[in-house]
Design an enzyme around this catalytic site. Structure first.
Site, mmCIF file in Angstrom:
data_model
loop_
_atom_site.group_PDB
_atom_site.id
_atom_site.type_symbol
_atom_site.label_atom_id
_atom_site.label_comp_id
_atom_site.label_asym_id
_atom_site.label_seq_id
_atom_site.Cartn_x
_atom_site.Cartn_y
_atom_site.Cartn_z
ATOM 1 N N HIS A 89 0.849 -1.189 0.000
ATOM 2 C CA HIS A 89 0.000 0.000 0.000
ATOM 3 C C HIS A 89 0.886 1.241 0.000
ATOM 4 C CE1 HIS A 89 -3.829 -2.087 1.818
ATOM 5 N NE2 HIS A 89 -3.340 -2.707 0.755
ATOM 6 N N GLU A 133 0.923 3.860 1.789
ATOM 7 C CA GLU A 133 1.393 4.293 3.116
ATOM 8 C C GLU A 133 2.582 3.454 3.583
ATOM 9 O OE1 GLU A 133 -1.729 3.467 2.149
ATOM 10 O OE2 GLU A 133 -3.183 4.148 3.630
ATOM 11 N N CYS A 187 -6.114 1.736 5.806
ATOM 12 C CA CYS A 187 -6.722 0.481 6.244
ATOM 13 C C CYS A 187 -6.121 0.070 7.600
ATOM 14 C CB CYS A 187 -6.478 -0.604 5.190
ATOM 15 S SG CYS A 187 -4.759 -1.164 5.101
HETATM 16 ZN ZN LIG Z 1 -3.415 0.148 3.710
#
Ligand SMILES: [Zn+2]
Length: 169
Positions: free
Chosen positions: A73, A75, A103
């Site tokens: 991801h 991040e 998430c």
């Molecule tokens: Zn994530």
């Protein structure tokens, strides 16, 4: 090497110099990263990490498809790159700006990295862990709770996702 700060110390709110990038500027940068991502079929989500002085340490876009990695991801990639730049896992005083609500995995990584602030654009009601489905970042059982600023340039961030999914339907 940056001296270690007290564990879990809160962000120095109010101690913000006027030449720091605004939250909108950080999200705009994350949007640019997401929009410029290679066409790998990855959902266009961008993230940027800046230090307490507003210097950009790292930026990344979601690369789950490109890397074939379920944890790639935006991040996570940005946090890893920022830690590599700093030469340590602690990202005290840093701000993570991301175009979409993190998430659970990314919210967990934010806590582990001791990030001081999280700024995000669009809400993600299906998987969001920063206030919509869960609130991992500000759960009172956590020792480290970053400041969270939500909904920055929300429409622009949502529009980028919507155009992606419209093209991939
Ligand atoms: Zn994530």
């Amino acid at each position: 090497m940056t001296p270690a700060l007290d564990d879990g110390s809160p962000a120095p709110a109010g101690a913000v110099a006027s030449d720091l990038p605004t939250d909108a500027a950080l999200i705009r940068r994350a949007l640019a990263i997401a929009a410029a991502a290679p066409r790998t079929g990855d959902v266009p989500i961008g993230a940027v990490v800046v230090d307490a002085e507003g210097r950009e340490l790292a930026a990344a876009c979601n690369a789950r498809e490109a890397l074939g990695d379920p944890t790639a991801h935006a991040e996570i990639l940005a946090l890893r790159a920022a830690a590599a730049v700093r030469g340590e896992w602690r990202l005290d005083g840093c701000t993570l700006a991301v175009t979409v609500e993190p998430c659970t995995m990314c919210a967990g990584a934010v806590g582990l990295a001791r990030v001081a602030r999280v700024v995000f654009g669009a809400w993600e009601p299906r998987t969001g862990a920063a206030g919509s489905l869960w609130d991992v970042l500000r759960d009172r059982r956590q020792n480290h709770r970053p400041e969270v600023v939500a909904g920055v340039l929300e429409k622009e961030c949502a529009a980028l996702l919507e155009s992606f999914f419209a093209d991939h339907r």
